[in-house]
Design an enzyme around this catalytic site. Structure first.
Site, PDB file in Angstrom:
ATOM      1  N   LYS A 148       0.823  -1.214   0.000  1.00 38.65           N
ATOM      2  CA  LYS A 148       0.000   0.000   0.000  1.00 38.65           C
ATOM      3  C   LYS A 148       0.857   1.264   0.000  1.00 38.65           C
ATOM      4  O   LYS A 148       0.581   2.220  -0.695  1.00 38.65           O
ATOM      5  CB  LYS A 148      -0.914  -0.003   1.236  1.00 38.65           C
ATOM      6  CG  LYS A 148      -2.371  -0.069   0.863  1.00 38.65           C
ATOM      7  CD  LYS A 148      -3.381   0.168   1.980  1.00 38.65           C
ATOM      8  CE  LYS A 148      -2.976  -0.114   3.397  1.00 38.65           C
ATOM      9  NZ  LYS A 148      -4.156  -0.147   4.287  1.00 38.65           N
ATOM     10  N   LYS A 154      -8.463 -14.219   8.701  1.00 34.23           N
ATOM     11  CA  LYS A 154      -9.600 -14.910   9.326  1.00 34.23           C
ATOM     12  C   LYS A 154     -10.901 -14.120   9.221  1.00 34.23           C
ATOM     13  O   LYS A 154     -11.970 -14.695   9.020  1.00 34.23           O
ATOM     14  CB  LYS A 154      -9.310 -15.247  10.792  1.00 34.23           C
ATOM     15  CG  LYS A 154      -8.880 -14.073  11.666  1.00 34.23           C
ATOM     16  CD  LYS A 154      -7.406 -14.072  11.874  1.00 34.23           C
ATOM     17  CE  LYS A 154      -6.925 -12.858  12.631  1.00 34.23           C
ATOM     18  NZ  LYS A 154      -5.468 -12.811  12.692  1.00 34.23           N
ATOM     19  N   GLU A 163      -3.070  -4.855  19.087  1.00 34.87           N
ATOM     20  CA  GLU A 163      -3.097  -3.695  18.197  1.00 34.87           C
ATOM     21  C   GLU A 163      -3.273  -2.414  19.013  1.00 34.87           C
ATOM     22  O   GLU A 163      -3.703  -2.444  20.156  1.00 34.87           O
ATOM     23  CB  GLU A 163      -4.267  -3.818  17.203  1.00 34.87           C
ATOM     24  CG  GLU A 163      -4.242  -5.077  16.368  1.00 34.87           C
ATOM     25  CD  GLU A 163      -3.060  -5.138  15.418  1.00 34.87           C
ATOM     26  OE1 GLU A 163      -2.602  -4.073  14.968  1.00 34.87           O
ATOM     27  OE2 GLU A 163      -2.574  -6.250  15.151  1.00 34.87           O
ATOM     28  N   ASP A 208     -11.739 -11.455  17.073  1.00 36.12           N
ATOM     29  CA  ASP A 208     -10.725 -12.253  16.382  1.00 36.12           C
ATOM     30  C   ASP A 208     -10.941 -13.745  16.668  1.00 36.12           C
ATOM     31  O   ASP A 208     -10.915 -14.579  15.766  1.00 36.12           O
ATOM     32  CB  ASP A 208      -9.328 -11.819  16.834  1.00 36.12           C
ATOM     33  CG  ASP A 208      -8.228 -12.685  16.238  1.00 36.12           C
ATOM     34  OD1 ASP A 208      -7.892 -12.482  15.061  1.00 36.12           O
ATOM     35  OD2 ASP A 208      -7.720 -13.579  16.941  1.00 36.12           O
ATOM     36  N   LYS A 251     -12.064 -16.895  13.976  1.00 30.66           N
ATOM     37  CA  LYS A 251     -11.291 -18.135  13.819  1.00 30.66           C
ATOM     38  C   LYS A 251     -12.169 -19.355  14.100  1.00 30.66           C
ATOM     39  O   LYS A 251     -12.113 -20.357  13.383  1.00 30.66           O
ATOM     40  CB  LYS A 251     -10.093 -18.131  14.776  1.00 30.66           C
ATOM     41  CG  LYS A 251      -9.022 -17.114  14.412  1.00 30.66           C
ATOM     42  CD  LYS A 251      -7.970 -17.013  15.498  1.00 30.66           C
ATOM     43  CE  LYS A 251      -6.866 -16.044  15.108  1.00 30.66           C
ATOM     44  NZ  LYS A 251      -5.923 -15.785  16.196  1.00 30.66           N
TER      45      LYS A 251
END
Length: 434
Positions: free
Chosen positions: A49, A107, A192, A203, A207
């Site tokens: 990017k 995921k 994060e 998250d 998964k």
């Protein structure tokens, strides 16, 4: 003199890779591939990017034009390890339709587009592999695909998020507050800067959504799975756990019930000291699979980081040399499993104000404790009630499952309730005074 005889399939095809993303995992894969020349796989082009960012690779390798990779006929494998779920889906879809195999670590993208991705694989006949999207270095998808027959898979329990596990470890072992442990996890790069996806369970449930199709043939979506994270866990809860010789872990679970249907959720849980998952500390992941004849098997490994995740990507790339594909046996060759919300859970709840706890929703309450700083109870709730309401994750309320929390037999429930009443612990008895 012995003669060396080569197997006719020994010379696997050359894999020419177009890589999307050169962050922690992308660069890790670049370094790992340089150290494994026997694989016959090389990165031809990397799409990024930000062209200004300094990178540890030759400048001519990089481009900002995704079509340079997707339209290059010499590239036969696309690997995507980017954060943007929408962009990742476009890349995966275009690559599969363009006759390229794909390896992914996204995921969230897989969870949001699982049905369409299954259709694309059937339509194109191309391989779409994503071991790195589950538990980084632990090969859980491949094991579920190849090793466990649907009829024999009793249950699977796992710690699938390294950030939350790191935070909980620090709260227990170093008595840090949730806030301080989170800050430490962010400073070390395990969480994060916006940690919501990790700590609130998003998250982990993504998964788990993706693993259910390999474990039980269940195609679902994350919003249909009961989940929360560790955002409400207090130092008080850690103290209660310690008194009972437990630790708290964020555990993803799926269990085949007596009805043949499957219970699945992601919730904090008290874990006994003897349980395999109690040994899973810091940023590690762990998976316990229980099956009919093999009993319990335990998989353990790093759940985050550059090389652990890159190793899973590498394993998928390696499998493409012999055109490996997921067969989704439990979905296509067995009767697929079916999720159910018709069961009960034994829960621990800690809270400040008892008025915010809907006592009439409990089947029974086994324990009640009031301390100066906080109150807690242990009781049984129907899962559907937890799905339909959010009082249990607001107003500073904290919910943690007990070990072996699933209760499915109503007869057993009535028996237990009766024995509690005989012991003078009637449901709601004295609740108004608490």
């Amino acid at each position: 003199m012995s003669q060396h005889i080569e197997h006719p399939d020994y010379h696997h095809k050359q894999l020419t890779i177009g890589l999307f993303g050169f962050g922690v995992v992308g660069e890790g894969l670049y370094q790992v591939l340089k150290q494994t020349p026997s694989l016959k796989a090389s990165i031809k082009r990397v799409c990024i990017k930000n062209p200004e960012k300094k990178r540890n690779a030759p400048a001519e390798l990089f481009t900002t034009e995704r079509d340079e990779l997707l339209n290059d006929e010499a590239i036969n494998v696309i690997v995507e390890v980017i954060d943007d779920a929408d962009a990742a889906f476009y890349i995966v879809k275009t690559a599969l339709l363009g006759g390229k195999h794909v390896v992914s670590a996204s995921k969230k993208m897989i969870a949001e587009h699982l049905t369409e991705l299954l259709q694309l694989q059937q339509q194109t006949g191309q391989s779409f592999l994503y071991e790195a999207s589950a538990c980084a270095s632990i090969p859980v998808i491949r094991n579920l695909e190849e090793y466990y027959d649907n009829d024999l898979l009793h249950s699977i329990q796992a710690i699938v998020n390294g950030s939350t596990n790191y935070i909980l470890t620090k709260m227990f072992e170093e008595k840090l507050s949730y806030r301080d442990a989170l800050l430490q996890a962010q400073q070390l790069g395990f969480a994060e800067s916006n940690p919501k996806l990790d700590v609130e369970g998003y998250d982990a449930v993504n998964k788990w959504n993706n693993l259910l199709v390999h474990a039980y043939g269940i195609v679902t979506s994350p919003e249909k799975i009961l989940f929360t994270g560790i955002q409400s866990i207090q130092a008080f809860d850690a103290q209660v756990a310690e008194e009972r010789h437990y630790v708290i872990r964020l555990v993803a679970q799926a269990k085949k019930l007596e009805s043949g249907k499957v219970a699945a959720f992601v919730l904090p849980q008290f874990v006994q000291a003897s349980d395999h998952l109690s040994f899973v500390r810091n940023e590690y992941n762990g998976v316990v699979i229980e099956s009919g004849f093999a009993d319990k098997q335990f998989f353990y490994g790093k759940g985050a980081g550059s090389f652990p995740t890159a190793s899973a990507v590498l394993s998928d790339i390696s499998a493409l040399r012999y055109d490996y594909r997921y067969e989704y046996k439990k979905l296509y060759h067995h009767t697929p499993g079916e999720l159910t919300n018709d069961y009960y859970l034994k829960v621990y709840l800690s809270f400040e104000n008892v008025e915010e706890v809907p006592k009439d929703k409990f089947e029974w309450i086994e324990e009640w404790h009031a301390r100066e700083d906080r109150k807690y109870l242990v009781g049984v709730l129907h899962v559907q009630h937890l799905i339909d309401s959010d009082w249990w994750k607001t107003n500073g309320t904290s919910l943690v499952l007990l070990p072996n929390a699933i209760i499915e037999s109503l007869d057993l429930q009535k028996l237990k309730k009766k024995s509690l009443e005989l012991a003078g612990l009637q449901l709601h008895h004295g609740f108004k005074h608490w």
